[in-house]
Enzyme design. Structure first.
Site, mmCIF file in Angstrom:
data_model
loop_
_atom_site.group_PDB
_atom_site.id
_atom_site.type_symbol
_atom_site.label_atom_id
_atom_site.label_comp_id
_atom_site.label_asym_id
_atom_site.label_seq_id
_atom_site.Cartn_x
_atom_site.Cartn_y
_atom_site.Cartn_z
ATOM 1 N N ARG A 126 0.825 -1.212 0.000
ATOM 2 C CA ARG A 126 0.000 0.000 0.000
ATOM 3 C C ARG A 126 0.859 1.262 0.000
ATOM 4 N NH1 ARG A 126 -1.986 2.698 4.380
ATOM 5 N NH2 ARG A 126 -1.674 0.908 5.762
ATOM 6 N N TYR A 169 -16.958 14.497 -17.098
ATOM 7 C CA TYR A 169 -17.405 13.115 -16.962
ATOM 8 C C TYR A 169 -18.469 13.055 -15.877
ATOM 9 C CZ TYR A 169 -17.316 8.338 -15.212
ATOM 10 O OH TYR A 169 -17.674 7.089 -14.750
ATOM 11 N N ASP A 203 -8.470 17.257 -16.845
ATOM 12 C CA ASP A 203 -8.693 15.854 -17.182
ATOM 13 C C ASP A 203 -8.321 15.686 -18.648
ATOM 14 O OD1 ASP A 203 -9.763 13.385 -17.987
ATOM 15 O OD2 ASP A 203 -11.289 13.447 -16.419
ATOM 16 N N LYS A 253 -8.897 4.077 -19.924
ATOM 17 C CA LYS A 253 -9.279 4.378 -21.298
ATOM 18 C C LYS A 253 -8.091 4.186 -22.257
ATOM 19 C CE LYS A 253 -13.163 5.621 -19.310
ATOM 20 N NZ LYS A 253 -12.876 5.756 -17.865
#
Length: 395
Positions: A62, A115, A180, A205
């Site tokens: 982590r 988005y 973005d 994407k």
């Protein structure tokens, strides 16, 4: 740094390969690491807590993973930033940016459309941030003394509007700007070169490009990267190393995938614009699609996403989706196969009706992510589906 983007895409993040005597990106799946030297482990833990990229001991998955770090360095090189921080999803990336802002500020300025998930996160108030929705022209007067971030997406999702990044940065003044860059990718646009502080990608994407990875990444300065790593440690939103491996492996083909899909998108946009059942096509490569003249200056091409509106609204759009044989009705984008979806019903379903209307997201609007199939095959599928939906509407 190699100058040509295609060369960088192939070699980025591989600086340690010679020392490791490897040719392909190594994959480290360890969740934890042996710690024989307690003093060294304590120092390493403190370093991670302060946002360091790496330390003398990796300690725990982590906190750090070398496979993830290699991908981050590669993406930072492609975006021309000092660093990048990868997360388990694009929304985790955005949440980390907003939480980093929330520690010092309580106000964000955001430009619609975004988005749908990003819009809903901001509008929900979940993170305790007050949001002012603005246009590029109203950014300056939307700022407050407590504004911690200006957030935009260009090309915008799903209407493909282009926003002048440098203009927004100038209007924002000392307030950092997050862009973005998912639709454009580093192949077509580098927001940091125009003054953006944070460059966000839903790496699910185009960066992934094959529909088999969920990921997010933020390219930014060393200072901001430290802040984001601190958030990532406490929220547990680190990218899985297998996903990082797949993303890094796919970067060498990213420029070719994007440019080839863009060629097909231009062809389809032009044919859709001439079709009698299509009432509107939104694509920066069409006449009138780039009113600010950002293609060739801010962007190196119009991209591979096309939005179009069909006569008859939602019912016609639904019938068209049912009629497609080659193009896949599915959310997401940027894959090697072409995907199409209904924004108002899916990706932007949680955005309120007034915001949808203001953003031009109508019931008949469809968003097409053009893949690598033959353009004539894709057009045959679209034309047949349009014809079938028209027949069904007339019945």
């Amino acid at each position: 740094m190699n100058d040509h983007p295609d060369t960088r895409a192939v070699h980025a993040g591989r600086d340690d390969f010679a020392a490791l005597v490897v040719h392909a990106p190594p994959l480290d799946l360890s969740s934890t690491y042996p710690l024989h030297d307690l003093h060294a482990a304590e120092q390493a833990f403190d370093a991670f807590a302060q946002g360091d990229e790496a330390s003398s001991e990796p300690i725990y998955g982590r906190l750090h993973n070398p496979t993830v770090t290699r991908f981050e360095r590669a993406l930072a090189e492609l975006e021309g930033t000092e660093a990048a921080v990868a997360f388990a999803s694009g929304m985790a990336s955005l949440t980390a940016c907003l939480l980093a802002v929330r520690s010092e500020s309580d106000h964000v300025v955001a430009l619609r459309p975004l988005y749908g998930g990003s819009d809903h996160l901001l509008a929900s108030g979940l993170l305790g941030l007050d949001v002012t929705w603005a246009t590029p022209e109203t950014v300056r007067r939307s700022l407050r003394p407590t504004t911690g971030l200006v957030l935009l997406e260009t090309p915008q999702n799903p209407t493909l509007g282009l926003v002048d990044i440098a203009g927004v940065v100038a209007a924002a003044g000392d307030v950092p700007v997050l862009v973005d860059n998912t639709f454009a990718t580093p192949v077509l646009q580098n927001p940091a070169a125009h003054g953006s502080t944070l460059v966000l990608h839903s790496a699910t994407k185009y960066i992934g490009g094959h529909g088999d990875v969920v990921a997010g990444v933020v390219a930014t300065s060393d200072e901001w990267a430290r802040r984001l790593r601190q958030v990532r440690i406490v929220t547990g939103a680190i990218l899985h190393p297998l996903a990082a491996y797949l993303l890094h492996r796919g970067l060498p083909t990213l420029p070719f995938r994007v440019r080839e899909a863009q060629l097909r998108a231009q062809i389809l946009a032009e044919r859709l614009a001439a079709h009698p059942l299509v009432t509107r096509v939104l694509y920066p490569g069409l006449p009138g699609g780039d009113p600010a003249g950002l293609l060739g200056t801010q962007m190196r091409g119009p991209g591979a996403i096309v939005a179009f509106e069909v006569a008859g609204g939602r019912s016609t759009a639904g019938r068209m989706l049912e009629s497609l044989k080659l193009i896949i009705p599915a959310v997401s984008l940027g894959s090697t196969d072409s995907l199409i979806q209904h924004p108002a019903g899916l990706t932007h379903r949680l955005v309120d009706a007034a915001a949808l209307a203001e953003s031009g997201i109508t019931p008949g609007l469809l968003r097409l992510s053009v893949g690598l199939e033959d353009a004539d095959d894709l057009w045959a599928d679209l034309a047949a589906a349009l014809a079938q939906s028209a027949v069904a509407s007339a019945a």
